[in-house]
Scaffold this motif. Structure first.
Motif, mmCIF file in Angstrom:
data_model
loop_
_atom_site.group_PDB
_atom_site.id
_atom_site.type_symbol
_atom_site.label_atom_id
_atom_site.label_comp_id
_atom_site.label_asym_id
_atom_site.label_seq_id
_atom_site.Cartn_x
_atom_site.Cartn_y
_atom_site.Cartn_z
ATOM 1 N N LEU A 122 16.524 16.463 -10.485
ATOM 2 C CA LEU A 122 16.291 16.512 -9.040
ATOM 3 C C LEU A 122 16.493 15.107 -8.473
ATOM 4 C CD1 LEU A 122 13.096 18.743 -9.031
ATOM 5 C CD2 LEU A 122 15.467 19.432 -8.605
ATOM 6 N N GLN A 123 16.479 14.983 -7.160
ATOM 7 C CA GLN A 123 16.687 13.679 -6.533
ATOM 8 C C GLN A 123 15.475 13.290 -5.703
ATOM 9 O OE1 GLN A 123 20.292 14.212 -4.308
ATOM 10 N NE2 GLN A 123 21.573 14.154 -6.118
ATOM 11 N N SER A 124 15.235 11.991 -5.668
ATOM 12 C CA SER A 124 14.190 11.433 -4.823
ATOM 13 C C SER A 124 14.807 10.268 -4.050
ATOM 14 C CB SER A 124 13.020 10.949 -5.687
ATOM 15 O OG SER A 124 12.018 10.386 -4.879
ATOM 16 N N PRO A 125 14.788 10.311 -2.722
ATOM 17 C CA PRO A 125 15.443 9.274 -1.930
ATOM 18 C C PRO A 125 14.922 7.863 -2.233
ATOM 19 C CG PRO A 125 14.852 11.124 -0.551
ATOM 20 C CD PRO A 125 14.200 11.349 -1.877
ATOM 21 N N SER A 126 15.793 6.892 -1.966
ATOM 22 C CA SER A 126 15.467 5.482 -2.185
ATOM 23 C C SER A 126 15.754 4.680 -0.926
ATOM 24 C CB SER A 126 16.313 4.897 -3.321
ATOM 25 O OG SER A 126 15.966 5.461 -4.553
ATOM 26 N N GLU B 138 0.870 -1.180 0.000
ATOM 27 C CA GLU B 138 0.000 0.000 0.000
ATOM 28 C C GLU B 138 0.901 1.222 0.000
ATOM 29 O OE1 GLU B 138 -4.066 0.108 2.341
ATOM 30 O OE2 GLU B 138 -2.414 -0.521 3.623
ATOM 31 N N THR B 139 1.026 1.872 -1.141
ATOM 32 C CA THR B 139 1.948 2.994 -1.254
ATOM 33 C C THR B 139 1.542 4.146 -0.336
ATOM 34 O OG1 THR B 139 2.490 2.348 -3.507
ATOM 35 C CG2 THR B 139 3.048 4.584 -2.871
ATOM 36 N N SER B 140 0.298 4.592 -0.414
ATOM 37 C CA SER B 140 -0.152 5.693 0.452
ATOM 38 C C SER B 140 -0.271 5.256 1.904
ATOM 39 C CB SER B 140 -1.501 6.240 -0.016
ATOM 40 O OG SER B 140 -1.357 6.936 -1.216
ATOM 41 N N GLY B 141 -0.544 4.002 2.135
ATOM 42 C CA GLY B 141 -0.655 3.487 3.491
ATOM 43 C C GLY B 141 0.684 3.185 4.131
ATOM 44 N N LEU C 138 6.632 12.576 -1.181
ATOM 45 C CA LEU C 138 6.258 13.867 -1.755
ATOM 46 C C LEU C 138 7.354 14.431 -2.658
ATOM 47 C CD1 LEU C 138 4.324 15.495 1.212
ATOM 48 C CD2 LEU C 138 3.426 14.275 -0.784
ATOM 49 N N ALA C 139 8.536 13.800 -2.665
ATOM 50 C CA ALA C 139 9.606 14.206 -3.583
ATOM 51 C C ALA C 139 9.384 13.620 -4.981
ATOM 52 C CB ALA C 139 10.964 13.751 -3.047
ATOM 53 N N LEU C 140 8.521 12.614 -5.095
ATOM 54 C CA LEU C 140 8.311 11.937 -6.379
ATOM 55 C C LEU C 140 7.734 12.829 -7.475
ATOM 56 C CD1 LEU C 140 7.079 8.432 -5.228
ATOM 57 C CD2 LEU C 140 9.202 8.968 -6.436
ATOM 58 N N PRO C 141 6.706 13.631 -7.214
ATOM 59 C CA PRO C 141 6.167 14.463 -8.299
ATOM 60 C C PRO C 141 7.205 15.415 -8.901
ATOM 61 C CG PRO C 141 4.614 14.387 -6.484
ATOM 62 C CD PRO C 141 5.884 13.735 -6.003
ATOM 63 N N SER C 142 8.042 16.010 -8.056
ATOM 64 C CA SER C 142 9.084 16.916 -8.565
ATOM 65 C C SER C 142 10.088 16.132 -9.409
ATOM 66 C CB SER C 142 9.812 17.607 -7.414
ATOM 67 O OG SER C 142 8.917 18.410 -6.705
#
Length: 176
Positions: free
Chosen positions: A129-133, A68-71, A118-122
């Motif tokens: 840009l970077q999105s943590p993993s 569940e991504t949002s969960g 919340l970094a994903l849309p940017s």
């Protein structure tokens, strides 16, 4: 789970690429579902999921794993072999927004996460840009409550927006 039987997730009921679907994701609305196809009929196997995403099964198809991504959780279901019906056994908090789930030869689950979703849309708009993993390993055992173990964490400089992870022998493979 068989030659002509499978499960598939539908992340949000309105559809991922709709304004309402984006609102469901951001507001963590439980409109996602898991569907089961038995080679003749589709039916809902699990619902009320907050952005149903990755799905996999154990070696004998007796358990189904759904992220569940949002969960920010992993749902573990017991599966009835004859009917394909699912019964929720456990919900495991993951500490990030999970994407896909893979099972290695030992039965351990490997889950790629977005620790800052919340970094994903940017990042989707600008890959500079970077999105943590993050990658966690989870042992699905009948006894006790095992915790997911953090195996890989990166601020996005080495690998941005991990979506999948799996172990091949002694090598960890991470996709983005």
């Amino acid at each position: 789970v068989g030659p002509r039987a499978f499960y598939v997730t539908n992340d949000v009921a309105p559809g991922r690429d709709t304004l309402l679907g984006n609102a469901h994701f951001l507001l963590r609305v439980a409109s996602g579902a898991v569907f089961y196809y038995d080679s003749a009929v589709w039916r809902v196997a699990a619902d009320q999921l907050r952005f149903a995403n990755g799905v996999n099964r154990d070696a004998d198809a007796g358990r189904l794993y759904v992220t569940e991504t949002s969960g920010q959780t992993l749902k573990i279901y017991n599966r009835e072999h004859e009917t394909g019906a699912l019964a929720l056994e456990r919900t495991v908090p993951l500490g990030g927004a999970p994407d896909n789930v893979n099972l290695d030869q030992t039965g351990a689950l490997w889950i790629a996460l977005h620790p800052k979703p919340l970094a994903l849309p940017s990042y989707a708009r600008d890959e500079a840009l970077q999105s943590p993993s993050m990658v966690v390993r989870y042992e699905d055992t009948a006894t006790g409550e095992p915790l997911p173990a953090e195996i890989f964490v990166d601020d996005g400089a080495l690998l941005s927006a991990s979506t999948s992870a799996d172990r091949l022998g002694s090598t960890l493979v991470i996709g983005s």
